[in-house]
Design an enzyme around this catalytic site. Structure first.
Site, PDB file in Angstrom:
ATOM      1  N   ARG A 175       0.819  -1.217   0.000  1.00 50.59           N
ATOM      2  CA  ARG A 175       0.000   0.000   0.000  1.00 50.59           C
ATOM      3  C   ARG A 175       0.853   1.268   0.000  1.00 50.59           C
ATOM      4  O   ARG A 175       0.479   2.283   0.580  1.00 50.59           O
ATOM      5  CB  ARG A 175      -0.975   0.020   1.188  1.00 50.59           C
ATOM      6  CG  ARG A 175      -1.921  -1.179   1.245  1.00 50.59           C
ATOM      7  CD  ARG A 175      -2.824  -1.247   0.019  1.00 50.59           C
ATOM      8  NE  ARG A 175      -3.693  -2.416   0.082  1.00 50.59           N
ATOM      9  CZ  ARG A 175      -3.453  -3.568  -0.550  1.00 50.59           C
ATOM     10  NH1 ARG A 175      -2.357  -3.709  -1.282  1.00 50.59           N
ATOM     11  NH2 ARG A 175      -4.291  -4.577  -0.462  1.00 50.59           N
ATOM     12  N   SER A 225     -11.254  -1.923   2.874  1.00 50.42           N
ATOM     13  CA  SER A 225     -10.553  -2.228   4.123  1.00 50.42           C
ATOM     14  C   SER A 225     -10.194  -0.923   4.830  1.00 50.42           C
ATOM     15  O   SER A 225      -9.517  -0.073   4.267  1.00 50.42           O
ATOM     16  CB  SER A 225      -9.282  -3.027   3.847  1.00 50.42           C
ATOM     17  OG  SER A 225      -9.604  -4.279   3.274  1.00 50.42           O
ATOM     18  N   GLU A 295      -5.969   2.592   6.507  1.00 47.48           N
ATOM     19  CA  GLU A 295      -5.707   2.528   5.075  1.00 47.48           C
ATOM     20  C   GLU A 295      -6.458   3.643   4.368  1.00 47.48           C
ATOM     21  O   GLU A 295      -6.048   4.127   3.323  1.00 47.48           O
ATOM     22  CB  GLU A 295      -6.141   1.164   4.511  1.00 47.48           C
ATOM     23  CG  GLU A 295      -5.760   0.954   3.063  1.00 47.48           C
ATOM     24  CD  GLU A 295      -5.905  -0.486   2.611  1.00 47.48           C
ATOM     25  OE1 GLU A 295      -6.561  -0.712   1.587  1.00 47.48           O
ATOM     26  OE2 GLU A 295      -5.378  -1.381   3.295  1.00 47.48           O
TER      27      GLU A 295
END
Length: 299
Positions: A175, A225, A295
């Site tokens: 990420r 998420s 996130e």
């Protein structure tokens, strides 16, 4: 701000500038405050001009795509929001590669690949984001991620220079990428795929989508998420083991289907979601000494 608005209108046209624009209409959480100025460029050249205008006038700005990983606080954003979306979404098939502008949806790009008998993007078909964001955060699912298919990315850097970075320069990780670290703006990407069979590719995409529907709360607004995967753990399992399944703050809820998702269960505000995120982080920290990192990008 009035001077900035006048200048931006000269670049993109009056109909593509909005003031006091509700960001709830542009984020998959379906909540959040207003953007002071909202701009929708029609080309890469217009993006460069808009960003240059903001920088030269010391005007705060932010570039975003599909809003699928974004939460804007209820107080809104007092700068210029620049949308790279459907107006900048051309996809070209060049042999076994795709050249894709940053505003193209992942789902559409995967479908174009499938129709061209190109395999490698099946994992991305159900991810609700655009190419720009997916490249910047190295998006992934079901064992696949963008790092496996990116060949090069054209970006606008902090000096307003257009640069093309190859895969070795991108510093792609979980990420993250140099694009995120150095606040670059993705303009387009070149993806390398493999010859496959459209029918088989379609079946795999259908299979993965069925898994996604079975395991994720797609019937509610969310940003996917909510937390990154902590090293050695799974965020959803930590949250469930902490007894937080179904926990609510206002209209926000820890999904009962998948605890890794915080959902807009019942007209949640951004504040509801932020308070629930903080409570989840606190409980997991207390019980497991693990720090959950969001996130979701919070603005």
């Amino acid at each position: 701000m009035e001077t900035i608005i006048r200048n931006l209108k000269k670049i993109v046209g009056e109909e593509y500038i909005k003031t006091g624009e509700p960001m709830a209409e542009h984020c998959t959480f379906r909540c959040g405050g207003k953007a002071a100025v909202y701009v929708i460029p029609a080309s890469i050249d217009e993006v460069v001009q808009v960003v240059k205008c903001c920088r030269e006038n010391n005007q705060k700005f932010m570039v975003f795509g599909n809003g699928s990983n974004l939460l804007v606080r209820d107080g809104g954003y007092d700068g210029v929001m620049i949308e790279i979306g459907s107006r900048i979404s051309a996809i070209s098939v060049i042999g076994e590669e795709l050249e894709v502008e940053a505003g193209a949806k992942l789902s559409v790009t995967a479908s174009v690949a499938m129709e061209s008998d190109l395999s490698g993007m099946e994992f991305a078909h159900g991810i609700p984001g655009n190419i720009g964001g997916a490249v910047a955060m190295n998006a992934g699912a079901y064992g696949g991620e963008m790092s496996q298919i990116i060949r090069s990315v054209t970006v606008l850097d902090c000096n307003n220079e257009i640069r093309t970075l190859d895969i070795g320069q991108l510093q792609l990780g979980y990420r993250t990428s140099i694009i995120k670290k150095e606040n670059m703006i993705v303009l387009k990407a070149r993806l390398g795929l493999e010859i496959g069979n459209a029918g088989e590719i379609a079946l795999m995409m259908q299979f993965l989508m069925q898994k996604r529907r079975a395991r994720q709360p797609l019937e509610y607004p969310s940003a996917g998420s909510t937390f990154k995967r902590p090293e050695g753990y799974f965020a959803g399992k930590l949250i469930e083991d902490a007894g937080l399944k179904g926990l609510q703050v206002g209209g926000a809820q820890v999904s009962e289907k998948h605890c890794g998702f915080i959902i807009n269960y019942d007209h949640a505000t951004a504040t509801d979601i932020l308070q629930l995120m903080a409570e989840v982080q606190r409980k997991v920290r207390e019980q497991f000494q693990v720090e959950l990192e969001p996130e979701v990008q919070i603005i």
